[in-house]
Write a protein that holds these residues in place. Structure first.
Motif, short mmCIF file in Angstrom:
data_model
loop_
_atom_site.label_atom_id
_atom_site.label_comp_id
_atom_site.label_asym_id
_atom_site.label_seq_id
_atom_site.Cartn_x
_atom_site.Cartn_y
_atom_site.Cartn_z
N GLN A 28 0.82 -1.21 0.00
CA GLN A 28 0.00 0.00 0.00
C GLN A 28 0.86 1.26 0.00
OE1 GLN A 28 -2.36 -1.31 3.53
NE2 GLN A 28 -4.11 -0.63 2.33
N ILE A 29 1.88 1.27 0.84
CA ILE A 29 2.74 2.44 0.96
C ILE A 29 3.59 2.63 -0.29
CG2 ILE A 29 4.59 3.50 2.33
CD1 ILE A 29 1.84 3.39 3.66
N SER A 30 3.78 1.58 -1.06
CA SER A 30 4.58 1.68 -2.27
C SER A 30 3.93 2.58 -3.32
CB SER A 30 4.84 0.29 -2.87
OG SER A 30 3.65 -0.27 -3.41
N LYS A 31 2.67 2.98 -3.09
CA LYS A 31 2.02 3.94 -3.98
C LYS A 31 2.72 5.29 -3.94
CE LYS A 31 -2.69 2.15 -3.09
NZ LYS A 31 -4.03 2.54 -2.56
N TRP A 32 3.38 5.58 -2.82
CA TRP A 32 3.98 6.89 -2.63
C TRP A 32 5.37 6.97 -3.23
CZ3 TRP A 32 2.58 7.35 3.29
CH2 TRP A 32 1.18 7.43 3.41
N ASP A 33 5.80 8.17 -3.56
CA ASP A 33 7.13 8.39 -4.10
C ASP A 33 8.17 7.81 -3.13
OD1 ASP A 33 9.68 9.57 -4.76
OD2 ASP A 33 8.60 11.08 -5.93
N PRO A 34 9.03 6.90 -3.59
CA PRO A 34 9.98 6.25 -2.69
C PRO A 34 10.97 7.21 -2.04
CG PRO A 34 10.47 5.72 -4.99
CD PRO A 34 9.12 6.38 -4.97
N PHE A 37 10.44 8.35 1.98
CA PHE A 37 10.93 7.59 3.13
C PHE A 37 12.27 6.91 2.85
CE2 PHE A 37 6.30 7.62 4.05
CZ PHE A 37 6.36 8.23 5.30
N SER A 38 13.01 7.41 1.86
CA SER A 38 14.27 6.77 1.49
C SER A 38 15.31 6.85 2.61
CB SER A 38 14.83 7.39 0.22
OG SER A 38 15.11 8.78 0.41
N LEU A 231 4.39 16.15 1.99
CA LEU A 231 4.84 15.05 2.85
C LEU A 231 6.36 14.97 2.86
CD1 LEU A 231 4.12 12.67 4.65
CD2 LEU A 231 3.92 11.25 2.59
N ARG A 232 6.98 15.18 1.71
CA ARG A 232 8.44 15.15 1.65
C ARG A 232 9.04 16.27 2.51
NH1 ARG A 232 9.09 15.62 -3.46
NH2 ARG A 232 9.35 13.43 -4.01
N ALA A 233 8.44 17.45 2.46
CA ALA A 233 8.93 18.56 3.28
C ALA A 233 8.82 18.23 4.76
CB ALA A 233 8.16 19.84 2.95
N TRP A 234 7.73 17.57 5.12
CA TRP A 234 7.50 17.18 6.53
C TRP A 234 8.57 16.21 7.01
CZ3 TRP A 234 5.92 12.51 8.92
CH2 TRP A 234 5.42 12.63 10.22
N THR A 235 8.85 15.18 6.22
CA THR A 235 9.87 14.21 6.62
C THR A 235 11.26 14.84 6.60
OG1 THR A 235 10.04 13.36 4.34
CG2 THR A 235 8.54 12.21 5.84
N THR A 236 11.50 15.74 5.66
CA THR A 236 12.81 16.39 5.58
C THR A 236 13.08 17.23 6.82
OG1 THR A 236 12.74 16.45 3.16
CG2 THR A 236 14.24 18.00 4.25
N GLU A 237 12.08 17.96 7.28
CA GLU A 237 12.23 18.78 8.50
C GLU A 237 12.54 17.91 9.71
OE1 GLU A 237 12.41 21.90 8.97
OE2 GLU A 237 11.68 22.81 7.13
N ILE A 238 11.85 16.79 9.81
CA ILE A 238 12.08 15.89 10.93
C ILE A 238 13.48 15.30 10.88
CG2 ILE A 238 11.40 13.66 11.93
CD1 ILE A 238 8.51 14.38 11.26
#
Length: 297
Positions: A28-34, A37-38, A231-238
């Motif tokens: 399911q999560i593989s739908k998202w740009d890898p 969460f790389s 979402l990418r910006a959110w993970t990048t900030e974390i």
């Protein structure tokens, strides 16, 4: 070198849903740009118990299927919930530490949302995805914040919720959601999801949540470009904040504030440095308050 890089990755425990599997959630999560969460290490365990009945994904994804615990039709009485919590705490302790959770839905609260006398099952036409990983994840986050579980485990830093909601048992609510959960969280909420309102309610239990809306139903949605960037910006900030901590550039206190070494600094230099650090941290909070409307399926 590869081992060293892996050790620096933030670890996320990904909890699948009712009578599915870790492998199914991974698909399911593989739908998202890898790339999103790389830089994370995602762990997809299977539930504690073998599925005790028909799975909604039979014919869609191969068995075996699993359950985390069992419940009644109103999702107010639970069987094996304590065993499930104990299992997950042991898993987290022995295979962690983990930095956060990712989970999808929670299942069977939809019984309360069916109109009286209706024979319509709200799962029909919604991708056969009845699960409860997000709700269980939020429960563990709330319990840890209240000192009920994982007392010796570092505080969790992030939570990705897809169609999540709260437990309904007052004895659980009075503990898990007693105070605002100060974990960086993102909540995916579908316009056609029968759990839309419960998902909105769960988001209010968290401090400065990021809400990503999509036009789909009860599913892990495909993300358009705008949502992907958000979402990418959110993970990048974390990741950036976590890397600063690991490098010793600052130290995170239990209350989430930033502690700056101030030995041998002039008073005005200390003040300026603290103000700058606070602005940097508050920037994360500001980013998390933004909402995005997903316009593509």
């Amino acid at each position: 070198m590869a081992t060293s890089q892996d050790e620096k990755k933030m670890k996320i425990l990904c909890l699948h849903g009712f009578r599915t599997s870790g492998s199914f959630l991974q698909r399911q999560i593989s739908k998202w740009d890898p790339s999103i969460f790389s830089q994370f290490d995602l762990d997809f365990p299977d539930g504690v118990f073998p599925a005790g009945g028909k799975s909604e994904i039979e014919g869609i994804f191969p068995p075996p299927y699993f359950e985390w615990f069992q419940f009644d039709k109103d999702f107010t009485e639970y069987t094996n919930l304590e065993e499930c919590i104990s299992y997950l705490c042991e898993y987290i302790t022995t295979r962690g530490p983990f930095d956060g959770f990712l989970g999808f839905s929670q299942a069977c609260i939809h019984i309360k949302l069916i109109k009286p006398g209706s024979n319509h099952h709200p799962a029909q036409g919604l991708g056969h995805e009845l699960t409860r990983g997000a709700t269980l994840s939020a429960l563990l986050l709330g319990y840890q914040a209240q000192g009920k579980v994982l007392k010796d485990h570092p505080p969790f830093k992030l939570f990705v919720s897809v169609s999540g909601s709260k437990f309904r048992d007052p004895s659980i609510c009075d503990v898990a959601y007693k105070d605002t959960i100060k974990v960086k969280s993102v909540h995916f909420i579908g316009a056609k999801d029968w759990l839309k309102e419960p998902s909105e309610e769960l988001a209010t239990a968290f401090d400065s949540p990021l809400i990503i809306r999509h036009p789909q139903g009860h599913t892990v949605p495909r993300l358009d470009e705008a949502a992907t960037e958000q979402l990418r910006a959110w993970t990048t900030e974390i990741l950036s904040h976590n890397n600063k901590i690991l490098k010793g550039e600052n130290h995170e206190l239990e209350n989430g504030e930033t502690k700056v070494d101030d030995e041998e600094k002039k008073p005005e230099e200390v003040s300026n440095k603290i103000d700058t650090a606070q602005v940097q941290q508050d920037g994360i909070g500001i980013e998390l308050k933004r909402e995005v409307e997903v316009v593509k399926a």
